[in-house]
Write an enzyme that holds these catalytic residues in place. Structure first.
Site, short mmCIF file in Angstrom:
data_model
loop_
_atom_site.label_atom_id
_atom_site.label_comp_id
_atom_site.label_asym_id
_atom_site.label_seq_id
_atom_site.Cartn_x
_atom_site.Cartn_y
_atom_site.Cartn_z
N SER A 121 3.68 -1.84 10.34
CA SER A 121 5.14 -1.87 10.50
C SER A 121 5.78 -3.20 10.11
O SER A 121 6.76 -3.62 10.73
CB SER A 121 5.54 -1.47 11.92
OG SER A 121 5.13 -0.14 12.19
N GLU B 149 -5.19 -4.73 10.80
CA GLU B 149 -4.18 -3.68 10.95
C GLU B 149 -4.42 -2.94 12.27
O GLU B 149 -5.23 -2.00 12.31
CB GLU B 149 -4.28 -2.69 9.79
CG GLU B 149 -3.95 -3.28 8.45
CD GLU B 149 -3.37 -2.25 7.49
OE1 GLU B 149 -2.32 -2.50 6.91
OE2 GLU B 149 -3.98 -1.17 7.34
N GLY C 54 2.99 -0.92 4.27
CA GLY C 54 3.03 0.50 3.94
C GLY C 54 4.45 0.93 3.62
O GLY C 54 4.98 0.64 2.54
N GLY D 263 2.75 2.59 10.82
CA GLY D 263 3.70 3.69 10.65
C GLY D 263 4.43 4.08 11.93
O GLY D 263 5.08 5.12 11.98
N GLU E 249 -6.79 4.90 7.87
CA GLU E 249 -6.53 6.31 7.52
C GLU E 249 -7.74 6.92 6.81
O GLU E 249 -8.02 8.11 6.96
CB GLU E 249 -5.25 6.41 6.66
CG GLU E 249 -4.01 6.15 7.52
CD GLU E 249 -2.84 5.52 6.79
OE1 GLU E 249 -2.82 5.50 5.55
OE2 GLU E 249 -1.91 5.04 7.50
N HIS F 65 -9.55 1.30 5.05
CA HIS F 65 -8.27 1.52 5.74
C HIS F 65 -8.48 2.51 6.89
O HIS F 65 -9.27 3.45 6.76
CB HIS F 65 -7.22 2.05 4.76
CG HIS F 65 -5.83 1.99 5.31
ND1 HIS F 65 -5.38 2.93 6.20
CD2 HIS F 65 -4.84 1.10 5.15
CE1 HIS F 65 -4.13 2.60 6.55
NE2 HIS F 65 -3.78 1.50 5.93
N ASN G 97 0.87 -1.17 0.00
CA ASN G 97 0.00 0.00 0.00
C ASN G 97 0.91 1.22 0.00
O ASN G 97 1.48 1.58 1.03
CB ASN G 97 -0.89 -0.03 1.26
CG ASN G 97 -1.75 1.22 1.40
OD1 ASN G 97 -1.79 2.06 0.48
ND2 ASN G 97 -2.41 1.36 2.53
N LYS H 211 0.17 4.22 -0.26
CA LYS H 211 -0.49 5.41 0.33
C LYS H 211 -0.25 6.61 -0.60
O LYS H 211 -0.21 6.42 -1.82
CB LYS H 211 0.02 5.63 1.75
CG LYS H 211 -0.15 4.36 2.61
CD LYS H 211 0.04 4.58 4.07
CE LYS H 211 -0.16 3.25 4.81
NZ LYS H 211 -0.05 3.36 6.25
P1 13P Z 1 3.16 0.64 7.66
O1 13P Z 1 3.68 -0.67 7.08
O2 13P Z 1 3.87 1.84 7.13
O3 13P Z 1 3.08 0.59 9.14
O4 13P Z 1 1.65 0.79 7.14
C1 13P Z 1 0.79 -0.26 7.28
C2 13P Z 1 -0.44 0.03 6.53
O5 13P Z 1 -1.21 0.91 6.91
C3 13P Z 1 -0.71 -0.75 5.31
O6 13P Z 1 -2.00 -0.54 4.84
#
Ligand code: 13P
Length: 254
Positions: A213, A167, A234, A173, A97, A95, A9, A11
């Site tokens: 992560s 997640e 991510g 992140g 976010e 998601h 992803n 983002k």
């Molecule tokens: P990170 O791998 O940067 O923590 O993000 C995870 C994520 O939100 C994947 O959709």
């Protein structure tokens, strides 16, 4: 056995040049991959060039969101058919976010999932708890609530076609990964719920990714567990060498 699925992803990262370079590097690096599914989810403007860059590979394309209407006066939105027309077969929905910054709710996630399934896209439906919810021992009730509402109205044949992504929001992140035990505990809880809502056979078919992560250092431990069917990655999906190591761990355990 469920083969693993690793999805990157991106983002709101990358540009045209960088994305093509990344795909070209990974096309060579991951030529040997045969069992693990590898999906790239770039931002909308990069979907088509990424699709072109991945021809002659087993890589698949996914989007990061979509709207449930077919067309019309919805400035800034994209439809399922638009995604299909540029070669997507996956779409990330719900998601955290999107829920946090764009006010998406279980109800709107449910509408999106419904449309995606109807159109023939495979939704990657994201669920997970905040740190506060985990610390107050609400993880299970939050997950149960999200799963029930996000999947409301779907029959067994619908659910077979989707992927779930656990997640935990506190792990996204932050560099704080859930331990394999923590992830497995929730994945088993989700599988039990699927078994109760549908049946045990279905619960064993649906793939559940872990996200939060994931990197080259922890991927082997996470993906070595049979209840973790893949990763939604991510930050580490933006770096060819890191992502290649995560896919390697997926292939090894598929
Ligand atoms: P990170 O791998 O940067 O923590 O993000 C995870 C994520 O939100 C994947 O959709």
């Amino acid at each position: 056995m469920r083969n693993k699925i690793i999805a990157g992803n991106w983002k709101m990262n990358m540009d045209l040049t960088g994305s093509i370079e990344l795909i070209e590097e990974l096309s060579i690096e991951l030529k040997y991959v045969q069992k693990c599914d590898v999906v790239f989810c770039p931002p909308f403007p990069l979907l088509l060039p990424v699709k072109e860059a991945m021809k002659n590979t087993r890589f698949e394309l996914g989007a990061q969101n979509m709207f449930w209407e077919d067309k019309g006066a919805y400035t800034g939105e994209v439809s399922a058919n638009m995604l299909l027309s540029v070669g997507c077969n996956y779409v990330i929905l719900g998601h955290s976010e999107r829920r946090k910054y764009f006010n998406e709710t279980n109800e709107t996630v449910n509408k999106r999932v419904q449309k995606a399934l109807l159109a023939g896209l495979k939704p990657i439906v994201c669920i997970g708890e905040t740190l506060e919810e985990r610390e107050s021992e609400q993880t299970r009730s939050v997950i149960e609530n999200q799963l029930k509402y996000d999947l409301q109205g779907f029959c067994r044949d619908d659910v077979v076609n989707l992927i779930l992504a656990y997640e935990p929001i506190w792990a996204i992140g932050t560099g704080k990964t859930a331990t394999p035990d923590q992830a497995v505990e929730v994945h088993q809880f989700i599988r039990d719920l699927l078994s109760k809502l549908y049946d045990e056979e279905l619960a064993q078919i649906v793939r559940i990714q872990y996200g939060g992560s994931v990197n080259n250092a922890n991927a082997r431990d996470l993906l070595g567990r049979s209840d973790i069917d893949g990763a939604l990655v991510g930050g580490a999906s933006l770096k060819a060498q890191q992502f290649a190591k995560i896919v390697e761990a997926g292939e090894l355990n598929s």
